[in-house]
Design an enzyme around this catalytic site. Structure first.
Site, PDB file in Angstrom:
ATOM      1  CG  ASP A 279     -12.802  -2.535 -33.991  1.00  0.00           C
ATOM      2  OD1 ASP A 279     -13.242  -1.444 -34.334  1.00  0.00           O
ATOM      3  OD2 ASP A 279     -13.063  -3.073 -32.906  1.00  0.00           O
TER       4      ASP A 279
ATOM      5  CB  THR B 164     -14.874   0.592 -30.725  1.00  0.00           C
ATOM      6  OG1 THR B 164     -14.610   0.537 -32.131  1.00  0.00           O
ATOM      7  CG2 THR B 164     -14.195  -0.578 -30.063  1.00  0.00           C
TER       8      THR B 164
END
Length: 370
Positions: free
Chosen positions: A49, A147
């Site tokens: 990320d 995620t």
């Protein structure tokens, strides 16, 4: 392609390609066992990320230094955790030397992607995404949407959207784990396990008013784009065969019980398709793999983050999809980092011809709250 925003789309394709290859490479190098830190809101965040956001912002800022950037991640954790920062920095350096930066030659660009030159530049690039600006040109991104399922090797999305005065103008969304043939993409049953084990998935893109496209992602290039057909406004399927897309059942601030009640009021099975990533839900809608998406909050204090919707909504509306709030209003992307419940109460996304009857069912279900 329209001359307006064609350059922005070309740059968006380049950076989403780079971030998609980077994130997929992380999965492969760690054999789908990705360690995660925990953000203040208890959601997981990986080194992918952070690195993806750094690369996207660094590259775009070099081309559009006056533009603002709105990203999900902050570098606060990295500044407090030297070990974590070093892991992210190594990943950024790995991407820079992997050959990804040469993809621009395939995308009609004569300049390479600009990567952070130092660890401090990387941290500054990540933090450049902290804007609250809602006017002018704002690049909105979610470097890894989904995620939780990214960490399990299932579906996730790399998302980028250019807003101009709160209007979506350009979208590029990478789906590195989605196994799909761009030449025959419509009506594929999108689900978490439809994983591209050998390749790098697909990328969907759009310029407002110019339609939506899908193409394959390769390690060093993007495939040729295929335009997605605009759907008719004939109402499509019988109510009983409508497919309602839902998040993984469990922890959520949305009223899934009422989602189920709406589906059952129309005689449809619930849930039809289950996908965790919000942006992957828009991808599934865009591809015609599902028919209805509901977001019914418990009350108007509920908000949702702009990066979970910007870009994906443009893709879906470019193929004829309808997206409104419960009160029938268009979604306002000029509210800053959040879409507030007192401005847009909930969301209803449907294939063309379905919105009115779904909205009627929603209102009937919500009337029972009183």
């Amino acid at each position: 392609m329209s001359a307006e925003y064609s350059e922005e789309l070309a740059h968006a394709l380049r950076v989403v390609h780079a971030a998609s290859v980077l994130t997929k490479s992380v999965l492969r190098s760690l054999q789908n066992s990705v360690s995660a830190e925990t953000k203040a809101d208890d959601s997981p965040v990986t080194i992918a990320d952070f690195a993806a956001q750094a690369i996207i912002i660094s590259a775009l800022h070099a081309v559009y230094p006056a533009d603002a950037f709105l990203g999900e991640e902050s570098a606060d954790q990295l500044r407090e955790n030297e070990g974590l920062a070093e892991r992210v920095w190594q990943l950024v350096q790995q991407a820079q030397t992997s050959g990804v930066q040469h993809v621009q030659q395939r995308l009609n660009s004569h300049t390479g992607l600009v990567f952070p030159a130092t660890k401090e530049e990387m941290l500054d690039a990540i933090d450049r995404g902290a804007t609250t600006q809602s006017k002018g040109r704002v690049w909105v991104m979610d470097p890894v949407d989904g995620t939780a399922t990214f960490m399990t090797g299932n579906q996730y999305a790399v998302c980028l959207c250019l807003l101009v005065d709160g209007v979506q103008q350009v979208a590029a969304i990478g789906c590195p784990n989605l196994r799909l043939n761009p030449k025959n993409p419509v009506n594929v049953k999108v689900h978490e396990e439809l994983v591209d084990e050998a390749g790098f998935g697909v990328l969907l893109s759009a310029i407002r008013g110019e339609g939506a496209y899908v193409r394959s992602i390769f390690s060093d290039r993007l495939g040729e784009p295929s335009k997605l057909d605009v759907r008719s406004n004939d109402g499509g399927k019988d109510d009983q065969s409508l497919d309602f897309i839902e998040s993984t059942l469990g922890k959520t601030s949305l009223s899934q019980a009422e989602h189920k009640n709406v589906a059952e009021a129309l005689g449809a099975k619930w849930p039809g398709t289950v996908i965790w990533s919000q942006q992957m839900k828009y991808v599934a809608l865009t591809l015609g793999a599902t028919d209805v998406m509901l977001r019914l909050p418990l009350d108007k204090s509920r908000y949702t983050h702009i990066w979970d919707h910007a870009g994906g909504q443009l893709l879906f509306t470019e193929v004829g999809g309808i997206i409104k709030d419960i009160d029938g209003r268009s979604i306002d992307f000029a509210q800053g980092r959040r879409i507030l419940g007192n401005k847009n109460y909930g969301m209803i996304a449907t294939q063309p011809g379905l919105c009115e009857k779904v909205n009627e069912a929603v209102k009937a279900v919500l009337a029972r709250r009183a």
